[in-house]
Design a protein around this motif. Structure first.
Motif, short mmCIF file in Angstrom:
data_model
loop_
_atom_site.label_atom_id
_atom_site.label_comp_id
_atom_site.label_asym_id
_atom_site.label_seq_id
_atom_site.Cartn_x
_atom_site.Cartn_y
_atom_site.Cartn_z
N SER A 47 19.86 54.92 54.54
CA SER A 47 18.99 55.05 53.37
C SER A 47 18.46 53.70 52.89
O SER A 47 17.37 53.61 52.35
N GLY A 110 15.50 42.46 51.66
CA GLY A 110 16.65 43.06 50.97
C GLY A 110 16.56 42.84 49.46
O GLY A 110 16.84 43.74 48.67
N SER A 114 16.09 45.78 46.65
CA SER A 114 17.03 45.97 45.56
C SER A 114 16.27 46.15 44.22
O SER A 114 16.68 46.94 43.37
N ALA A 117 14.55 49.56 44.34
CA ALA A 117 15.56 50.63 44.26
C ALA A 117 16.04 50.87 42.83
O ALA A 117 16.71 51.86 42.57
N GLY A 143 24.64 54.34 52.44
CA GLY A 143 23.84 53.87 51.31
C GLY A 143 24.65 53.41 50.12
O GLY A 143 25.72 52.79 50.27
N ARG A 144 24.11 53.69 48.93
CA ARG A 144 24.76 53.28 47.68
C ARG A 144 25.10 54.50 46.82
O ARG A 144 26.03 54.45 46.03
N ASP A 145 24.30 55.56 46.96
CA ASP A 145 24.47 56.74 46.11
C ASP A 145 24.51 58.02 46.95
O ASP A 145 24.15 59.08 46.48
O1 DC Z 1 21.85 48.74 52.58
P1 DC Z 1 20.68 47.80 52.48
O2 DC Z 1 21.09 46.38 52.27
O3 DC Z 1 19.73 47.97 53.62
O4 DC Z 1 19.89 48.25 51.16
C1 DC Z 1 18.81 47.52 50.65
C2 DC Z 1 18.72 47.72 49.13
O5 DC Z 1 18.37 49.08 48.86
C3 DC Z 1 20.03 47.44 48.37
O6 DC Z 1 19.96 46.26 47.62
C4 DC Z 1 20.19 48.57 47.42
C5 DC Z 1 19.16 49.57 47.79
N1 DC Z 1 19.73 50.86 48.16
C6 DC Z 1 19.93 51.77 47.14
O7 DC Z 1 19.70 51.46 45.97
N2 DC Z 1 20.36 53.02 47.43
C7 DC Z 1 20.65 53.37 48.68
N3 DC Z 1 21.08 54.59 48.93
C8 DC Z 1 20.48 52.43 49.74
C9 DC Z 1 20.03 51.18 49.44
#
Ligand code: DC
Length: 241
Positions: A47, A110, A114, A117, A143-145
């Protein structure tokens, strides 16, 4: 060659099991997810790549970071393909017909990702696209969420973390290994700034789901992390021993 069109509509009939892997950048999620997808023969959703592609498209179309409506439109109309044509070369990311794979992983992209996002309407615009990656065989979602917002009923949720210093060291070695210059204190500072933005935004902040297993990989090899997740997958009935 198999292409995944992110514009494809999700097919609820095809929804299979999901393992989510969330955590801060540099914790080893990407490697872990690739290992899990290969072991289980499941699909993989990166993601972060969708947020990175949104960042690149915004830059390409000169949409400013404070132009929320413009950024939402970019996210809603992304013309992107993830192509897996050559296992050695890995996934190639094609944005509006151009191969952007090499600029996708840079620190600059990146950092913009951020910021993008943190915008509510951008996240909403990408939500269904992410759910559309679900497949009958199964999906590993990185991902993050993933466990908190995108796939709240996932069969197994992992939260993978490591100290900022350790994640900085890993990134530093990676950059030196690929022939780049790198400044370790600067990398650690950038990681902390990104963690701060990702964890403290009001919408879908980075945090473990209540039912996630938390793995701190600071002093673990990626193989031990992988083994621990496989054991959890067996326990969850997703895999036989
Ligand atoms: O995992 P990554 O470093 O490729 O993600 C890039 C940015 O995208 C990271 O700073 C936070 C955001 N992100 C997010 O908010 N939600 C996600 N599910 C995946 C990434």
């Amino acid at each position: 060659m198999s292409d995944i069109e992110v514009n494809d509509l999700p097919d609820v009939q095809l929804a299979g099991p999901v393992i989510t892997v969330d955590g801060p950048s540099g914790a080893g999620k990407g490697t872990l997810c690739q290992m899990l997808a290969a072991k289980l023969s499941w699909a993989l959703l990166d993601s972060g790549a969708l947020y990175r592609v949104t960042a690149l498209a915004a830059k390409q179309h000169a949409v400013a970071m404070d132009n929320e409506a413009g950024l939402e439109a970019i996210a809603a109309h992304l013309d992107v393909q993830f192509q897996v044509s050559d296992k050695e070369a890995g996934v190639q990311v094609i944005l509006e017909g151009e191969n952007v794979t090499s600029s996708l992983r840079t620190e600059e992209t990146g950092a913009i990702a951020s910021q993008v996002a943190a915008i509510n309407s951008v996240r909403s615009a990408l939500l269904e696209r992410q759910r559309g990656f679900q497949q009958s065989a199964g999906l590993i979602a990185d991902g993050r969420d993933m466990g908190t917002v995108v796939f709240p009923s996932a069969e197994l949720k992992v939260y993978l973390t490591a100290s900022a210093e350790e994640r900085g060291q890993r990134r530093y070695k990676q950059l030196l290994g690929s022939g780049n210059n790198a400044n370790l204190p600067q990398i650690i500072e950038d990681i902390r700034a990104r963690d701060d933005r990702d964890m403290n935004r009001s919408i879908a902040p980075l945090k473990p789901a209540e039912d996630a297993i938390i793995i701190d990989s600071t002093s673990m090899s990626i193989e031990s992390v992988f083994d621990q997740v496989l054991q959890a997958a067996v326990k969850a009935g997703l895999l036989s021993e």
